[in-house]
Design a protein around this motif. Structure first.
Motif, short mmCIF file in Angstrom:
data_model
loop_
_atom_site.label_atom_id
_atom_site.label_comp_id
_atom_site.label_asym_id
_atom_site.label_seq_id
_atom_site.Cartn_x
_atom_site.Cartn_y
_atom_site.Cartn_z
N THR A 200 0.82 -1.22 0.00
CA THR A 200 0.00 0.00 0.00
C THR A 200 0.85 1.28 0.00
OG1 THR A 200 -0.02 0.03 2.41
CG2 THR A 200 -1.81 -1.17 1.32
N ALA A 201 0.18 2.41 -0.24
CA ALA A 201 0.84 3.72 -0.20
C ALA A 201 1.50 3.92 1.17
CB ALA A 201 -0.18 4.82 -0.46
N LYS A 202 0.80 3.49 2.21
CA LYS A 202 1.33 3.67 3.56
C LYS A 202 2.64 2.88 3.73
CE LYS A 202 -0.42 3.70 8.27
NZ LYS A 202 0.08 2.51 8.97
N MET A 203 2.65 1.65 3.24
CA MET A 203 3.86 0.83 3.35
C MET A 203 5.01 1.45 2.56
SD MET A 203 1.78 -2.70 2.87
CE MET A 203 3.03 -3.96 2.81
N TYR A 207 9.61 4.78 2.47
CA TYR A 207 10.81 4.81 1.63
C TYR A 207 10.91 6.06 0.76
CZ TYR A 207 10.92 0.07 3.23
OH TYR A 207 10.95 -1.02 4.05
N GLY A 208 9.86 6.90 0.78
CA GLY A 208 9.89 8.11 -0.03
C GLY A 208 8.50 8.69 -0.14
N ASP A 311 -9.45 5.60 0.50
CA ASP A 311 -8.09 5.55 1.03
C ASP A 311 -7.76 4.18 1.62
OD1 ASP A 311 -7.87 8.11 0.33
OD2 ASP A 311 -8.31 8.93 2.32
N ALA A 312 -8.68 3.68 2.45
CA ALA A 312 -8.39 2.44 3.17
C ALA A 312 -8.45 1.22 2.26
CB ALA A 312 -9.37 2.29 4.32
N GLN A 313 -9.28 1.30 1.20
CA GLN A 313 -9.44 0.12 0.33
C GLN A 313 -9.17 0.50 -1.12
OE1 GLN A 313 -13.43 -0.19 2.12
NE2 GLN A 313 -13.09 -2.39 2.12
N LEU A 314 -8.02 1.16 -1.33
CA LEU A 314 -7.72 1.72 -2.65
C LEU A 314 -7.66 0.66 -3.75
CD1 LEU A 314 -7.10 4.42 -4.07
CD2 LEU A 314 -4.67 3.95 -3.69
N ALA A 315 -7.05 -0.50 -3.44
CA ALA A 315 -6.90 -1.54 -4.47
C ALA A 315 -8.27 -2.06 -4.89
CB ALA A 315 -6.03 -2.67 -3.95
N LEU A 316 -9.14 -2.31 -3.91
CA LEU A 316 -10.48 -2.80 -4.22
C LEU A 316 -11.28 -1.74 -4.97
CD1 LEU A 316 -12.66 -5.00 -3.83
CD2 LEU A 316 -13.29 -3.87 -1.68
N TYR A 317 -11.19 -0.49 -4.50
CA TYR A 317 -11.89 0.62 -5.15
C TYR A 317 -11.48 0.73 -6.62
CZ TYR A 317 -13.60 5.34 -6.09
OH TYR A 317 -14.25 6.41 -6.64
N ASN A 318 -10.17 0.64 -6.86
CA ASN A 318 -9.62 0.74 -8.21
C ASN A 318 -10.18 -0.36 -9.14
OD1 ASN A 318 -7.12 -0.63 -9.87
ND2 ASN A 318 -7.11 1.59 -10.11
#
Ligand code: TXA
Ligand code: MG
Length: 338
Positions: A200-203, A207-208, A311-318
């Motif tokens: 995820t974006a958070k993970m 790193y940047g 935000d919390a379920q971005l992959a599913l939303y996408n």
């Protein structure tokens, strides 16, 4: 063209060597990964890669991800491997992360969709990494579905789509992650998410600076040049007509009661309290593509879907907005958002 498709358990040295022989002779083989099943061929062999596009009916400008057995092998396909890419591979590989890097000339344009870059990933599946070693070359592999259909998360899904078109499917059971890898590109210290996934974006933000490409949450069909060619195609689409209903549970119920006919189904979160006959639950996000295939199998023609939290379920939303052909209605105003 083969008219016979064999299925072998991936967890067998004989099956892996049979798959390697096929790939070395320029054939395509379906492989399990932790995300979804892939349709693999020798990434350096143009004729073999062409077979992938033919079997899937995939548009030629949509690049393929190249699968490697280890981080050391990244330099076989990438001209430069920036420090940040190395760090990210060390942190998340093997695993569901694809990094777009400048390609080496050995990677043919048919693999890169005509781009000067190549998407690289190291799948978290021991049998497949062993297979890549046996082949001695990187493997190009898009998801092993007919183009436009939901990605396959079982060998049976692959068989349903590609039966008679490919010689072999390696069966590694149900894919653990169930959604395709996170695809990112790098711009100096910045990380751009082109397709959201389990990483995820958070993970990544450890790193940047992380930027989420516009195409992740919006329709890019109008854009002339999307950042990632895959964005512009109608993906993951079941036959079933899905409309996403934005708003609270109460607003959803109000909308459903006013607008559904007896054949419309409600796609809801497991803990939503709404007692109705025509209800389907999202279940775990890893089962989403299976669920899309089930809708069609059951002959369900129309679905109103609860809207995941962006935000919390971005992959599913996408994935959902694509499955719905970007039809989103705000229950509050009853107006079409997009
Ligand atoms: O989890 C996955 O990534 C699965 C498994 C099989 O590894 N593969 C997969 O491949 O989903 P595919 O081809 O269905 O999706 C690849 C996505 C497409 O949206 C494509 O446009 C993007 O990655 N992509 C690949 N190479 C790229 C590049 N050089 N630049 C920008 N986007 C790229
Ligand atoms: Mg795909």
């Amino acid at each position: 063209m083969n008219d016979y498709t064999k299925i072998l358990l991936a967890d067998s040295p004989e099956a892996l060597s049979e798959a390697a022989e096929l790939i070395k002779s320029g054939q395509v083989v379906a492989i399990p990964t932790e995300t979804v099943y892939g349709l693999a061929a020798n990434a350096f062999d143009q004729t073999a890669v062409k077979r992938i596009f033919e079997a899937k009916g995939r548009p030629q400008d949509n690049p393929l991800i190249v699968h490697l057995h280890s981080i050391e092998a990244v330099s076989e396909v990438a001209k430069e491997v920036p420090k940040l890419a190395r760090k990210l591979f060390s942190a998340f590989s093997p695993g569901p992360l694809t990094i777009v890097l400048p390609k080496k000339k050995e990677v043919p344009y048919i693999t890169s969709g005509g781009l000067e870059t190549v998407g690289v990933r190291i799948p978290d599946n021991e049998n497949v990494r062993e297979l890549i070693k046996l082949c001695g070359v990187p493997l190009s592999a898009p998801s092993a579905n007919i183009s436009g259909k939901p990605s396959p998360t079982t060998a049976a899904h692959v068989y349903d789509d590609l039966q008679g078109k490919i010689p072999l499917i390696l069966d590694g059971g149900v894919c653990r992650v169930g959604l395709e890898s996170t695809v990112i590109s790098l711009d100096g210290d910045r990380i751009k998410i082109l397709r959201p996934g389990k990483v995820t974006a958070k993970m990544l933000s450890e790193y940047g600076e992380v930027i989420i490409d516009k195409g992740v949450t919006e329709s890019v069909s109008e854009m002339k040049k999307p950042t990632s060619p895959g964005m512009k195609y109608k993906h993951y689409a079941p036959e079933c007509d899905i409309t996403i209903i934005e708003g609270s549970l109460d607003e959803f119920i109000g909308y459903f009661n006013n607008n559904a006919d007896e054949k419309t189904f409600a796609l809801m979160f497991d803990d939503d309290i709404f007692d109705i006959k025509n209800r389907i639950n999202y279940g775990n996000e890893s089962e989403f593509f299976s669920l899309l295939r089930e809708l069609d199998k059951k002959g369900i023609k129309k679905v109103f879907a609860r809207c995941p939290i962006k935000d919390a379920q971005l992959a599913l939303y996408n994935r959902l907005i694509r499955a719905a052909g970007y039809k989103i209605i705000n229950a509050n105003s009853f107006s079409e958002v997009r």
